[in-house]
Every structure is written in C-alpha cells, then in structure tokens.
Design a protein around this motif. Sequence first.
Motif, PDB file in Angstrom:
ATOM      1  N   MET A  57       0.441  -1.279   0.116  1.00  0.00           N
ATOM      2  CA  MET A  57      -0.667   0.248   0.364  1.00  0.00           C
ATOM      3  C   MET A  57       0.903   0.920   0.385  1.00  0.00           C
ATOM      4  SD  MET A  57      -3.175   1.353   2.429  1.00  0.00           S
ATOM      5  CE  MET A  57      -3.954   0.042   2.636  1.00  0.00           C
ATOM      6  N   SER A  58       0.583   2.119  -1.091  1.00  0.00           N
ATOM      7  CA  SER A  58       1.492   3.781  -0.758  1.00  0.00           C
ATOM      8  C   SER A  58       1.425   3.920   0.291  1.00  0.00           C
ATOM      9  CB  SER A  58       1.265   4.315  -1.906  1.00  0.00           C
ATOM     10  OG  SER A  58       0.276   3.841  -3.197  1.00  0.00           O
ATOM     11  N   GLU A  59       2.685   5.036   0.771  1.00  0.00           N
ATOM     12  CA  GLU A  59       2.214   5.880   1.793  1.00  0.00           C
ATOM     13  C   GLU A  59       2.183   7.454   1.404  1.00  0.00           C
ATOM     14  OE1 GLU A  59       4.336   3.875   5.634  1.00  0.00           O
ATOM     15  OE2 GLU A  59       6.136   4.162   3.768  1.00  0.00           O
ATOM     16  N   TYR A  60       1.959   7.585   2.375  1.00  0.00           N
ATOM     17  CA  TYR A  60       1.671   9.415   1.942  1.00  0.00           C
ATOM     18  C   TYR A  60       2.852  10.386   3.479  1.00  0.00           C
ATOM     19  CZ  TYR A  60      -1.580   8.291  -1.620  1.00  0.00           C
ATOM     20  OH  TYR A  60      -2.324   7.898  -3.295  1.00  0.00           O
ATOM     21  N   LEU A  61       2.652  11.103   2.815  1.00  0.00           N
ATOM     22  CA  LEU A  61       3.252  11.680   3.394  1.00  0.00           C
ATOM     23  C   LEU A  61       1.988  13.463   3.956  1.00  0.00           C
ATOM     24  CD1 LEU A  61       5.634  13.140   5.890  1.00  0.00           C
ATOM     25  CD2 LEU A  61       6.619  14.717   4.235  1.00  0.00           C
ATOM     26  N   LEU A  62       1.362  13.607   5.053  1.00  0.00           N
ATOM     27  CA  LEU A  62       0.202  14.110   5.267  1.00  0.00           C
ATOM     28  C   LEU A  62       0.634  15.148   6.329  1.00  0.00           C
ATOM     29  CD1 LEU A  62      -2.839  14.652   5.051  1.00  0.00           C
ATOM     30  CD2 LEU A  62      -3.380  12.673   7.401  1.00  0.00           C
ATOM     31  N   ARG A  63      -0.034  16.328   5.840  1.00  0.00           N
ATOM     32  CA  ARG A  63       0.008  17.469   6.976  1.00  0.00           C
ATOM     33  C   ARG A  63      -0.709  18.285   7.242  1.00  0.00           C
ATOM     34  NH1 ARG A  63       5.183  22.314   5.011  1.00  0.00           N
ATOM     35  NH2 ARG A  63       6.298  20.283   5.399  1.00  0.00           N
ATOM     36  N   ILE A  64      -1.400  18.699   8.083  1.00  0.00           N
ATOM     37  CA  ILE A  64      -1.719  19.978   8.978  1.00  0.00           C
ATOM     38  C   ILE A  64      -1.516  20.458   9.796  1.00  0.00           C
ATOM     39  CG2 ILE A  64      -3.917  19.939  10.502  1.00  0.00           C
ATOM     40  CD1 ILE A  64      -4.395  16.235   9.803  1.00  0.00           C
ATOM     41  N   SER A  65      -2.021  22.007   9.045  1.00  0.00           N
ATOM     42  CA  SER A  65      -1.459  23.175   9.817  1.00  0.00           C
ATOM     43  C   SER A  65      -2.858  23.963  10.430  1.00  0.00           C
ATOM     44  CB  SER A  65      -1.369  24.668   8.966  1.00  0.00           C
ATOM     45  OG  SER A  65      -1.269  25.907   9.508  1.00  0.00           O
ATOM     46  N   TYR A  66      -3.362  23.883  11.421  1.00  0.00           N
ATOM     47  CA  TYR A  66      -4.227  24.427  12.749  1.00  0.00           C
ATOM     48  C   TYR A  66      -4.434  25.366  13.241  1.00  0.00           C
ATOM     49  CZ  TYR A  66      -3.242  21.819  16.064  1.00  0.00           C
ATOM     50  OH  TYR A  66      -2.671  21.187  17.523  1.00  0.00           O
ATOM     51  N   GLY A  67      -5.479  25.801  13.865  1.00  0.00           N
ATOM     52  CA  GLY A  67      -5.736  27.338  14.569  1.00  0.00           C
ATOM     53  C   GLY A  67      -6.934  27.959  13.984  1.00  0.00           C
ATOM     54  N   PRO A  68      -6.494  29.237  14.729  1.00  0.00           N
ATOM     55  CA  PRO A  68      -6.116  30.514  15.079  1.00  0.00           C
ATOM     56  C   PRO A  68      -5.032  30.374  16.294  1.00  0.00           C
ATOM     57  CG  PRO A  68      -7.898  31.044  15.601  1.00  0.00           C
ATOM     58  CD  PRO A  68      -8.352  29.538  14.950  1.00  0.00           C
ATOM     59  N   VAL A  69      -3.360  30.207  16.459  1.00  0.00           N
ATOM     60  CA  VAL A  69      -2.926  29.836  17.558  1.00  0.00           C
ATOM     61  C   VAL A  69      -2.653  31.295  18.595  1.00  0.00           C
ATOM     62  CG1 VAL A  69      -0.913  29.164  18.251  1.00  0.00           C
ATOM     63  CG2 VAL A  69      -1.412  27.822  15.821  1.00  0.00           C
ATOM     64  N   GLN A  70      -2.158  32.373  17.603  1.00  0.00           N
ATOM     65  CA  GLN A  70      -1.882  33.290  18.356  1.00  0.00           C
ATOM     66  C   GLN A  70      -3.155  34.592  18.923  1.00  0.00           C
ATOM     67  OE1 GLN A  70       1.635  35.344  16.284  1.00  0.00           O
ATOM     68  NE2 GLN A  70       3.322  33.961  16.596  1.00  0.00           N
ATOM     69  N   PRO A  71      -3.629  34.607  17.506  1.00  0.00           N
ATOM     70  CA  PRO A  71      -4.874  35.380  18.451  1.00  0.00           C
ATOM     71  C   PRO A  71      -6.364  34.755  19.250  1.00  0.00           C
ATOM     72  CG  PRO A  71      -4.879  35.058  15.826  1.00  0.00           C
ATOM     73  CD  PRO A  71      -3.679  34.105  16.269  1.00  0.00           C
ATOM     74  N   PHE A  72      -5.784  33.704  18.883  1.00  0.00           N
ATOM     75  CA  PHE A  72      -6.914  33.107  20.306  1.00  0.00           C
ATOM     76  C   PHE A  72      -6.136  32.591  21.655  1.00  0.00           C
ATOM     77  CE2 PHE A  72      -8.180  28.501  22.218  1.00  0.00           C
ATOM     78  CZ  PHE A  72      -9.557  29.162  22.401  1.00  0.00           C
ATOM     79  N   ILE A  73      -4.407  32.624  21.578  1.00  0.00           N
ATOM     80  CA  ILE A  73      -4.002  32.205  22.900  1.00  0.00           C
ATOM     81  C   ILE A  73      -3.949  33.596  23.994  1.00  0.00           C
ATOM     82  CG2 ILE A  73      -1.876  31.361  23.790  1.00  0.00           C
ATOM     83  CD1 ILE A  73      -1.214  29.238  22.274  1.00  0.00           C
ATOM     84  N   SER A  74      -3.743  34.251  23.142  1.00  0.00           N
ATOM     85  CA  SER A  74      -3.449  35.981  22.843  1.00  0.00           C
ATOM     86  C   SER A  74      -4.342  36.804  23.435  1.00  0.00           C
ATOM     87  CB  SER A  74      -2.710  36.861  22.428  1.00  0.00           C
ATOM     88  OG  SER A  74      -3.457  36.806  21.000  1.00  0.00           O
ATOM     89  N   ALA A  75      -6.112  36.263  23.006  1.00  0.00           N
ATOM     90  CA  ALA A  75      -7.442  36.852  23.381  1.00  0.00           C
ATOM     91  C   ALA A  75      -7.571  36.293  24.976  1.00  0.00           C
ATOM     92  CB  ALA A  75      -8.485  36.398  22.454  1.00  0.00           C
ATOM     93  N   SER A  76      -7.343  36.886  25.638  1.00  0.00           N
ATOM     94  CA  SER A  76      -7.184  36.688  27.417  1.00  0.00           C
ATOM     95  C   SER A  76      -7.235  37.664  28.242  1.00  0.00           C
ATOM     96  CB  SER A  76      -6.018  35.854  27.968  1.00  0.00           C
ATOM     97  OG  SER A  76      -5.774  34.559  26.833  1.00  0.00           O
ATOM     98  N   ARG A  77      -8.361  37.411  28.959  1.00  0.00           N
ATOM     99  CA  ARG A  77      -8.219  38.840  29.698  1.00  0.00           C
ATOM    100  C   ARG A  77      -7.788  38.114  31.257  1.00  0.00           C
ATOM    101  NH1 ARG A  77     -10.907  40.830  34.762  1.00  0.00           N
ATOM    102  NH2 ARG A  77     -12.055  39.021  34.335  1.00  0.00           N
ATOM    103  N   LYS A  78      -7.522  37.101  31.991  1.00  0.00           N
ATOM    104  CA  LYS A  78      -6.609  37.163  32.790  1.00  0.00           C
ATOM    105  C   LYS A  78      -5.663  36.110  32.611  1.00  0.00           C
ATOM    106  CE  LYS A  78     -11.171  37.025  35.524  1.00  0.00           C
ATOM    107  NZ  LYS A  78     -10.296  37.445  37.186  1.00  0.00           N
ATOM    108  N   THR A  79      -4.500  35.752  32.923  1.00  0.00           N
ATOM    109  CA  THR A  79      -3.205  34.426  32.857  1.00  0.00           C
ATOM    110  C   THR A  79      -3.924  33.240  32.919  1.00  0.00           C
ATOM    111  OG1 THR A  79      -2.497  34.292  35.378  1.00  0.00           O
ATOM    112  CG2 THR A  79      -1.498  36.215  33.912  1.00  0.00           C
TER     113      THR A  79
END
Length: 527
Positions: free
Chosen positions: A1-23
């Motif tokens: 069976m053939s092998e494939y290199l699969l890449r997944i990019s997901y987010g949003p990262v920085q906007p979601f993490i930094s959208a914070s009022r408390k630590t």
Amino acid sequence: MSEYLLRISYGPVQPFISASRKTRDLKAGSELLVRLGKEMLEELAPAVTRYVFPSSPDGTCANILEVVVQGDPKELARAAKERAIRYLVDAASKLKHVNQQLAEAQAKTFLEFYAVWTELDEGAHERLDGMMAARKTVRDFGRAPEPVGLPHPEDSQFVLYRPKSLLLPEYDSVLDYVPGAMFEISPEARREYDLKQTEHLDALSLIKRSRKKPMPSTRSVAVADIPDLLTERAREIWNEAERILQGQSVDVGDWLANDMDEYEGPDQHRLNDLRKQLIEEMRDVEGFRIRPYYAVIHADGDNMGKVLSALPNVEALAEFSAKLDRFAEEVASKSPGYATVVFAGGDDVLALVPMNKGFAYARFLHNLFEEQMASYSPRPSLSVGIAFVHVKEDLREAVGFAMQMEKYAKAIDPEKNAFAIGARTRGGTEVLYRDKWDRADVVEELFAFFEQKTGPRGFPYEVAEEAERLIAVGADQSVARAAYLRLAGKKEGAVPDLPPIGGPQDLATFANAMKLAHFTTRSGEEA
C-alpha cells in the motif's frame, strides 16, 4: 500500500491564545490548541506508520502535524478535522448559563484547518511546503452562526442583537442575560466564569475560562522572585497570607501590591497587618522590590524552513523533530521556579517572568535551544522577544508586544540569532533595544550594574539626549566617546563602562540599553 506524507496546519494560534483577560485564559488557550492536536493525532493513529511532527504521539502538538500514513489521505484529513470539531462542540455543550444553540454553532465554525499530502519520496517534505503555502491562499469562508437575539426589555415586538464578545469580537456573546434588563449578565453566569458585568464572552472564550486550573496573576508573576529572598519569619507571614487567600479571586501578588479591591473574605484587616509585617521584615533584604512590571517572553527558532529543507529524508526530519520535542520538554521541566510557562512546543515558547529576570530567562531559553541543536551545521538559533509591561496592561496587548519584540529581533539581519527588549510604561512610552546573542554580555552587565543601585538615576537619559544632539551634527566616533566620558565625569557615583562604539548612533543604542536596565529597578511607588 502506498505511503503518503500528510501535513495538517490548524489554528488560529496566536490570536486565540492572546485573546485573554486573565493569565489562566492564556494558559487554557494554549492547552486547548494542544488538545485539539492530540485529538487529531489519535484519529490518525491507526493509519500512521511514522510520526514526524511531533516525533511521537506523546510529543507536544504545536499548530503543525506531519505524519506518514497509509490509506486515503483526503479521508484521513477529513476525519481528523471532524474529530477536532466534535471535541470543541462537546466542550461547548457542557457550558452552563449560555445559549446552547449559539455556543455549539460557534464551536463548529471556529477551527481553521488546512491539509496537504503527497506520495512519500525523497522530496516529499519540501513539496509540502509549497503546497501548504498555496493552500493557505485559498480560504474557506464558512457561514457565520445565525444571530440569536435577546428580547427587548421594553417592547416584546423587538429583539436586540447580542453584544459582541470582549475577547473575540467576531463572535456574539453566548451568555445568559437577566430577563427584562439591558445586557445584564445573569448572576449565575458571572459566578460560574468569574466575570465582570461588562465581560461579554463567546463560546470559545468561555471554554477557556471554564478550565479552572490555578494560574498566578500578573501581580504574582511580577513578584515571583521574592519567595527565594524571604527570611524565615517572612516565609511564615507569606504562607499565612496564601492560606487566607486560598479560593479567592485575588492571590498573594495582589495582596503584596495592596491591590485587594476584588477580595471578598472576612480577613481584610489581618491581611493588611500581614503585609505591613512582611515589608518591615524584608526592608533591608537585598533585591526585595515590589515591582509593578513583569516580562512577557516570546521565543521562536530562526530560519527553520531552510534547516528542514536541508534534511535529506523523513527519518532525518523525525530526528530533528525529536530534538525540538526535547527542547520543549526541558523548557517545562528545567525552567526556574519564578517562570510561568504558558506554551512550549517545537521551537516556540511563551512565558511570563518577573521583569528583573526577563533577560536571564531569555538567555536560558537560548542556551537550552543551542544545546539541543549542537549537532547540526549550520546550527539553528533562537531569537527572543522580551516585553516589560505593567501588571494592569491588557494581556492581549502585553503578549502582542512580546511577539512584536520577537519580530524586531529577527529583523536585525537575515541570520538572526538575536534578542530584542522593549519596555512600555503606563503612559505608553516605549524604549526598545536589540542585539545579537554574541553581544549579550554587554546587556547582562548593565542589568547587574543597575540592580545594585550604583548608577546615577538620570544618567541614561542624559546620554540619550547628548547622542541625539551628536547625531544631528554628524559627530564621529571620537566625539561620541569623549561626550560620554565628559558626562560620566560630572557624576559622583559610578557609571557603566562604555563598550566599543562606531559613532553617536551606537551611543544612542547604548543609552537605550541603560534605560532598560534602569527600568527593571522600578518599585511599586514608581508605577
């Protein structure tokens, strides 16, 4: 069976993490994104023949997953995406005191997901770089959730649009509101999520807020170096204050800074007395300062794309990925006790530390990264942004400033391996400095110099003014050095030694470094 290199990019990262009022929002945001990566890896696991990023199913998931799979990569990517969305919808369904219909609809539309794949061969990884860049130019604009109105308090024939979320304004608030009142958050919701009356939040922000893991406040981060300085009696006082504050919405940092407006317990007078006792006990202890500023640290690897492109095969990629995983693990396990690590994954680190420890911690991260990369030639490097911010500054702005500093460091030259420090006062004034890591000793010596309180307080600013004047008249190196020595000769106390400079512009840069070093000595009365 053939092998494939699969890449997944997901987010949003920085906007979601930094959208914070408390630590704790900040930490919960990073943990949620890591959890989404774990969910997708678990879904892919039966088809995976080799892990690349991360190097194993136990590695920290950053925002990129790369695996070798057998089977239909399109169907595998679709299943991974659906698994992540199910996780978010399930989390939204467990929220209390919200409009469930709207909360689950927001959870379904939140995830940004991109997947590319190619048959596994020698050039597979490099092909994926171009394919992912092309894929990200084509955005999926899903349908926004239908608005769910609120009854008008004065006329039942009309409905009101919900307030926008304070942290993610592209979404409406999902909170329950008091019937017959104009956007008054229900008392139950306020208690459940520790909300202020105007803190209207969306489903994703509430999912973060509902993860009630304790995190130090920015006040506590700012004084996190103090426990190592405490005398035996001061330690007893500190421990008693911590016991009284357990379960409260304020912590020991707020108490030490006398910022207790949100304290609702019965022991206010006792806490006031303990604070006075501790300050008196520690008055003559060297290094004891109640600082109103702290440091946000953001670190990121340099030229990682070039490094990865030079690796000959997937096996070499996986080996490199394993070293990045070990770097992230060591950041978590070896960071000093004063550091609060928000995120460490791959070559990316976000942390909060006391202001006077900011540069030392940045150097610790740089050295740790170099140790892991020592076997590569050319050796990958780490650039770090350091932001000194006030404890009351909006967390989104504080994290954004650190990320801006990291970009400023990387802009120094194409090779990078640099650091940048920025200080932002409550009045909005900024002082910036950047340099290469091989010149870090100059800055480290300045921090040590001013920490000892041996320098005239106004000296850095006098040098800065003189440097601006010399730049305007086109003075040369000898004139700039003579000007510094002349100003130094007028001072009674010691001043820092001037390193080699090329002219008045270098003198201005050195003045900024002195300003930043002096800035770290600020105490509470100078906030």
